[in-house]
Design an enzyme around this catalytic site. Sequence first.
Site, PDB file in Angstrom:
ATOM      1  CE  LYS A  13      -2.180  -1.135   3.845  1.00 25.04           C
ATOM      2  NZ  LYS A  13      -1.519  -2.426   4.156  1.00 25.04           N
ATOM      3  NE  ARG A  88      -5.037  -1.682   9.853  1.00 24.81           N
ATOM      4  CZ  ARG A  88      -3.999  -1.119   9.238  1.00 24.81           C
ATOM      5  NH1 ARG A  88      -4.081   0.068   8.696  1.00 24.81           N
ATOM      6  NH2 ARG A  88      -2.888  -1.783   9.145  1.00 24.81           N
ATOM      7  NE  ARG A 127       7.456  -2.135   6.224  1.00 25.75           N
ATOM      8  CZ  ARG A 127       6.134  -2.199   6.266  1.00 25.75           C
ATOM      9  NH1 ARG A 127       5.412  -1.592   5.356  1.00 25.75           N
ATOM     10  NH2 ARG A 127       5.539  -2.876   7.217  1.00 25.75           N
ATOM     11  NE  ARG A 160       5.568  -0.179  10.164  1.00 25.18           N
ATOM     12  CZ  ARG A 160       4.476  -0.338   9.422  1.00 25.18           C
ATOM     13  NH1 ARG A 160       4.387   0.271   8.245  1.00 25.18           N
ATOM     14  NH2 ARG A 160       3.481  -1.098   9.829  1.00 25.18           N
ATOM     15  NE  ARG A 171       1.730  -4.883  11.015  1.00 21.87           N
ATOM     16  CZ  ARG A 171       2.880  -4.693  10.364  1.00 21.87           C
ATOM     17  NH1 ARG A 171       4.027  -5.042  10.926  1.00 21.87           N
ATOM     18  NH2 ARG A 171       2.882  -4.151   9.178  1.00 21.87           N
TER      19      ARG A 171
HETATM   20  P1  AP5 Z   1       4.691  -1.560   1.875  1.00 20.89           P
HETATM   21  O1  AP5 Z   1       4.368  -0.784   0.649  1.00 20.89           O
HETATM   22  O2  AP5 Z   1       5.414  -0.863   2.961  1.00 20.89           O
HETATM   23  O3  AP5 Z   1       3.384  -2.332   2.425  1.00 20.89           O
HETATM   24  P2  AP5 Z   1       2.079  -1.808   3.160  1.00 20.89           P
HETATM   25  O4  AP5 Z   1       0.913  -2.454   2.496  1.00 20.89           O
HETATM   26  O5  AP5 Z   1       2.087  -0.326   3.264  1.00 20.89           O
HETATM   27  O6  AP5 Z   1       2.283  -2.527   4.549  1.00 20.89           O
HETATM   28  P3  AP5 Z   1       2.158  -1.960   6.020  1.00 20.89           P
HETATM   29  O7  AP5 Z   1       2.922  -2.916   6.882  1.00 20.89           O
HETATM   30  O8  AP5 Z   1       2.523  -0.519   6.099  1.00 20.89           O
HETATM   31  O9  AP5 Z   1       0.658  -2.149   6.286  1.00 20.89           O
HETATM   32  P4  AP5 Z   1      -0.045  -2.151   7.605  1.00 20.89           P
HETATM   33  O10 AP5 Z   1      -1.423  -2.036   7.152  1.00 20.89           O
HETATM   34  O11 AP5 Z   1       0.240  -3.294   8.491  1.00 20.89           O
HETATM   35  O12 AP5 Z   1       0.616  -0.908   8.403  1.00 20.89           O
HETATM   36  P5  AP5 Z   1       0.076   0.514   8.790  1.00 20.89           P
HETATM   37  O13 AP5 Z   1       1.208   1.419   8.896  1.00 20.89           O
HETATM   38  O14 AP5 Z   1      -1.067   0.882   7.961  1.00 20.89           O
HETATM   39  O15 AP5 Z   1       5.539  -2.839   1.380  1.00 20.89           O
HETATM   40  C1  AP5 Z   1       6.044  -3.806   2.297  1.00 20.89           C
HETATM   41  C2  AP5 Z   1       7.419  -4.293   1.816  1.00 20.89           C
HETATM   42  O16 AP5 Z   1       7.263  -5.040   0.611  1.00 20.89           O
HETATM   43  C3  AP5 Z   1       8.413  -3.172   1.503  1.00 20.89           C
HETATM   44  O17 AP5 Z   1       9.685  -3.565   1.919  1.00 20.89           O
HETATM   45  C4  AP5 Z   1       8.355  -3.040  -0.031  1.00 20.89           C
HETATM   46  O18 AP5 Z   1       9.585  -2.589  -0.574  1.00 20.89           O
HETATM   47  C5  AP5 Z   1       8.022  -4.464  -0.460  1.00 20.89           C
HETATM   48  N1  AP5 Z   1       7.175  -4.528  -1.657  1.00 20.89           N
HETATM   49  C6  AP5 Z   1       6.094  -3.732  -1.958  1.00 20.89           C
HETATM   50  N2  AP5 Z   1       5.530  -4.110  -3.134  1.00 20.89           N
HETATM   51  C7  AP5 Z   1       6.251  -5.189  -3.578  1.00 20.89           C
HETATM   52  C8  AP5 Z   1       6.148  -6.014  -4.748  1.00 20.89           C
HETATM   53  N3  AP5 Z   1       5.205  -5.831  -5.662  1.00 20.89           N
HETATM   54  N4  AP5 Z   1       7.049  -7.026  -4.879  1.00 20.89           N
HETATM   55  C9  AP5 Z   1       8.032  -7.218  -3.939  1.00 20.89           C
HETATM   56  N5  AP5 Z   1       8.175  -6.454  -2.821  1.00 20.89           N
HETATM   57  C10 AP5 Z   1       7.294  -5.450  -2.642  1.00 20.89           C
HETATM   58  O19 AP5 Z   1      -0.501   0.235  10.257  1.00 20.89           O
HETATM   59  C11 AP5 Z   1       0.363  -0.079  11.328  1.00 20.89           C
HETATM   60  C12 AP5 Z   1      -0.428  -0.190  12.625  1.00 20.89           C
HETATM   61  O20 AP5 Z   1      -1.063   1.072  12.900  1.00 20.89           O
HETATM   62  C13 AP5 Z   1      -1.578  -1.197  12.635  1.00 20.89           C
HETATM   63  O21 AP5 Z   1      -1.118  -2.488  12.967  1.00 20.89           O
HETATM   64  C14 AP5 Z   1      -2.498  -0.597  13.702  1.00 20.89           C
HETATM   65  O22 AP5 Z   1      -2.016  -0.885  14.990  1.00 20.89           O
HETATM   66  C15 AP5 Z   1      -2.349   0.889  13.468  1.00 20.89           C
HETATM   67  N6  AP5 Z   1      -3.370   1.414  12.537  1.00 20.89           N
HETATM   68  C16 AP5 Z   1      -3.141   1.985  11.310  1.00 20.89           C
HETATM   69  N7  AP5 Z   1      -4.298   2.357  10.732  1.00 20.89           N
HETATM   70  C17 AP5 Z   1      -5.291   2.013  11.603  1.00 20.89           C
HETATM   71  C18 AP5 Z   1      -6.698   2.115  11.566  1.00 20.89           C
HETATM   72  N8  AP5 Z   1      -7.347   2.628  10.509  1.00 20.89           N
HETATM   73  N9  AP5 Z   1      -7.414   1.656  12.638  1.00 20.89           N
HETATM   74  C19 AP5 Z   1      -6.781   1.135  13.708  1.00 20.89           C
HETATM   75  N10 AP5 Z   1      -5.435   0.987  13.794  1.00 20.89           N
HETATM   76  C20 AP5 Z   1      -4.700   1.419  12.757  1.00 20.89           C
HETATM   77 MG    MG Z   2       2.155   1.073   4.846  1.00 16.32          MG
END
Ligand code: AP5
Ligand code: MG
Length: 216
Positions: A13, A88, A127, A160, A171
């Site tokens: 994402k 979410r 990552r 992270r 997660r």
């Molecule tokens: P990346 O692009 O970083 O993936 P992502 O989908 O953004 O993954 P996240 O881990 O950020 O998602 P998340 O939903 O768990 O975290 P968030 O910060 O939202 O890519 C991942 C890796 O893969 C990278 O190294 C990249 O280079 C590689 N990659 C990408 N595309 C690729 C491809 N096509 N091929 C190969 N490699 C690839 O949330 C974190 C925490 O915050 C949650 O756990 C929760 O506690 C809280 N939180 C956030 N939003 C909410 C909400 N709305 N409600 C409640 N809690 C929330």
């Molecule tokens: Mg992300």
Amino acid sequence: MRIILLGPPGAGKGTQAAGIVEKYNIPHISTGDIFRKNIKEGTDLGKKAKEYMDQGLLVPDELTVGLVTDRITQKDCEKGFMLDGFPRNVSQAEQLDTFLKEANIELTNVINIEVDKSILVSRAVGRRICKSCGATYHIEFNAPQNEGICNVCQGELYQRADDNEETVSKRIQVYLDETKPLADYYTKKGIISNINGEQSIDNVFKDIVAALGSEK
Ligand code: AP5
Ligand code: MG
Ligand code: ZN
């Protein structure tokens, strides 16, 4: 364009968001990034959010929904916005719908990036993120030219706190239980595009652009 990016942890994402906001010139609203910024700055919100994030759990809706709806009311969102990591769960989606309806705003697209569970752990654990500019790398799939250093700004790369195997697995489970049902929720609304996130980063981007169209 008013877009929601859906997908499991590690789906790509954040990686795709960077290209989308540049191409369509809209603000990128990532609840995860907002919480991490608050943790870094030591705010009350950051302290509360950290308790949940470190365990791989969702931060309570009361701390999350208002944050996003306030952000959407800011001036720069008049031209559109992209939500990454919100909503979410179904309750967040319903509260967002109520807010948007009252504000007379309609979502245009939900981009659902699909990646099999078996790949997600290695995506997240490998990552690395730039401390200075936030660029995202992967030690294997998208390695920086020099280990530990950002290609764009030469900043230092970090991992992270929630990108260890145990927390990532939690997660993913939370995603399957609480977030995945949103794919059905938005399919019923007829605005979802399912994207194969197991392709190269460039090909995933091409599919997303094809789904969004070239319109700004
Ligand atoms: P990346 O692009 O970083 O993936 P992502 O989908 O953004 O993954 P996240 O881990 O950020 O998602 P998340 O939903 O768990 O975290 P968030 O910060 O939202 O890519 C991942 C890796 O893969 C990278 O190294 C990249 O280079 C590689 N990659 C990408 N595309 C690729 C491809 N096509 N091929 C190969 N490699 C690839 O949330 C974190 C925490 O915050 C949650 O756990 C929760 O506690 C809280 N939180 C956030 N939003 C909410 C909400 N709305 N409600 C409640 N809690 C929330
Ligand atoms: Mg992300
Ligand atoms: Zn950088």
